[in-house]
Scaffold this motif. Structure first.
Motif, short mmCIF file in Angstrom:
data_model
loop_
_atom_site.label_atom_id
_atom_site.label_comp_id
_atom_site.label_asym_id
_atom_site.label_seq_id
_atom_site.Cartn_x
_atom_site.Cartn_y
_atom_site.Cartn_z
N ARG A 9 -12.23 2.28 -2.54
CA ARG A 9 -11.80 2.31 -3.95
C ARG A 9 -10.28 2.20 -4.06
N ASP A 10 -9.55 2.84 -3.12
CA ASP A 10 -8.08 2.76 -3.15
C ASP A 10 -7.61 1.34 -2.89
N GLU A 11 -8.24 0.66 -1.95
CA GLU A 11 -7.89 -0.73 -1.65
C GLU A 11 -8.22 -1.63 -2.84
N LEU A 12 -9.35 -1.38 -3.46
CA LEU A 12 -9.77 -2.15 -4.64
C LEU A 12 -8.76 -1.94 -5.77
N HIS A 13 -8.34 -0.70 -5.98
CA HIS A 13 -7.36 -0.39 -7.02
C HIS A 13 -6.05 -1.13 -6.73
N ALA A 14 -5.57 -1.07 -5.49
CA ALA A 14 -4.32 -1.74 -5.13
C ALA A 14 -4.43 -3.25 -5.34
N TRP A 15 -5.60 -3.81 -5.00
CA TRP A 15 -5.81 -5.25 -5.17
C TRP A 15 -5.79 -5.63 -6.66
N VAL A 16 -6.45 -4.83 -7.50
CA VAL A 16 -6.47 -5.10 -8.95
C VAL A 16 -5.05 -4.98 -9.52
N VAL A 17 -4.30 -3.97 -9.09
CA VAL A 17 -2.91 -3.81 -9.56
C VAL A 17 -2.07 -5.03 -9.16
N ASP A 18 -2.22 -5.48 -7.91
CA ASP A 18 -1.49 -6.67 -7.47
C ASP A 18 -1.86 -7.89 -8.31
N LEU A 19 -3.14 -8.05 -8.56
CA LEU A 19 -3.62 -9.18 -9.35
C LEU A 19 -3.04 -9.15 -10.77
N LEU A 20 -3.11 -7.99 -11.41
CA LEU A 20 -2.58 -7.86 -12.77
C LEU A 20 -1.07 -8.11 -12.80
N ALA A 21 -0.36 -7.57 -11.82
CA ALA A 21 1.09 -7.76 -11.76
C ALA A 21 1.43 -9.24 -11.61
N ASP A 22 0.68 -9.94 -10.76
CA ASP A 22 0.92 -11.37 -10.56
C ASP A 22 0.55 -12.19 -11.79
N MET A 23 -0.62 -11.92 -12.36
CA MET A 23 -1.09 -12.73 -13.48
C MET A 23 -0.25 -12.55 -14.74
N PHE A 24 0.19 -11.31 -14.99
CA PHE A 24 0.82 -11.01 -16.28
C PHE A 24 2.28 -10.56 -16.14
N GLU A 25 2.85 -10.78 -14.94
CA GLU A 25 4.26 -10.44 -14.69
C GLU A 25 4.58 -9.00 -15.08
N LEU A 26 3.80 -8.09 -14.51
CA LEU A 26 3.96 -6.66 -14.79
C LEU A 26 4.61 -5.97 -13.59
N ASP A 27 5.24 -4.85 -13.86
CA ASP A 27 5.86 -4.04 -12.81
C ASP A 27 4.77 -3.17 -12.16
N LYS A 28 4.49 -3.43 -10.88
CA LYS A 28 3.41 -2.70 -10.19
C LYS A 28 3.60 -1.20 -10.23
N SER A 29 4.85 -0.75 -10.16
CA SER A 29 5.10 0.70 -10.10
C SER A 29 4.70 1.42 -11.38
N ILE A 74 -7.16 -0.01 -16.21
CA ILE A 74 -7.21 -0.54 -14.84
C ILE A 74 -8.33 0.16 -14.07
N GLY A 75 -8.49 1.45 -14.29
CA GLY A 75 -9.58 2.19 -13.64
C GLY A 75 -10.94 1.64 -14.01
N ASP A 76 -11.08 1.19 -15.25
CA ASP A 76 -12.36 0.60 -15.68
C ASP A 76 -12.63 -0.70 -14.92
N VAL A 77 -11.59 -1.49 -14.67
CA VAL A 77 -11.75 -2.74 -13.91
C VAL A 77 -12.23 -2.41 -12.50
N VAL A 78 -11.58 -1.43 -11.89
CA VAL A 78 -11.95 -1.01 -10.53
C VAL A 78 -13.39 -0.51 -10.51
N ASN A 79 -13.76 0.33 -11.49
CA ASN A 79 -15.13 0.85 -11.56
C ASN A 79 -16.15 -0.27 -11.73
N ALA A 80 -15.84 -1.23 -12.58
CA ALA A 80 -16.76 -2.34 -12.82
C ALA A 80 -16.97 -3.16 -11.55
N LEU A 81 -15.89 -3.44 -10.82
CA LEU A 81 -16.02 -4.18 -9.57
C LEU A 81 -16.78 -3.38 -8.52
#
Length: 90
Positions: A9-29, A74-81
């Motif tokens: 789940r932690d890896e999935l969360h990190a992957w979703v955060v990376d994806l969102l940051a890349d797609m929408f130019e967001l600050d990962k932190s 973001i947690g909902d995205v991780v849960n859905a996946l």
């Protein structure tokens, strides 16, 4: 294609955060499991559809429309996946 089947789940969360940051130019932190896609991250409905398409392209797994409509954070995205992985494992 990304193999989400073997991610924790932690890896999935990190992957979703990376994806969102890349797609929408967001600050990962600033991205947490509780970050609201719409209110906090200014993702609109078209962006959300783009996210769903990208998730399918990268994972080969399609979120059902009724599940997609319930995603708010973001947690909902991780849960859905994570749920998709579990369903396909059965």
């Amino acid at each position: 294609m990304v193999d989400v089947n073997n991610m924790s789940r932690d890896e999935l969360h990190a992957w979703v955060v990376d994806l969102l940051a890349d797609m929408f130019e967001l600050d990962k932190s600033s991205l947490t499991a509780d970050s609201n896609l719409y209110a906090d991250l200014d993702i609109d409905s078209i962006d959300a559809v783009d996210l769903a398409v990208k998730l399918k392209q990268l994972t080969g797994k399609r979120l059902q429309p009724e599940v997609f409509k319930t995603i708010r954070t973001i947690g909902d995205v991780v849960n859905a996946l994570d749920d998709l992985v579990e369903e396909q494992a059965l």
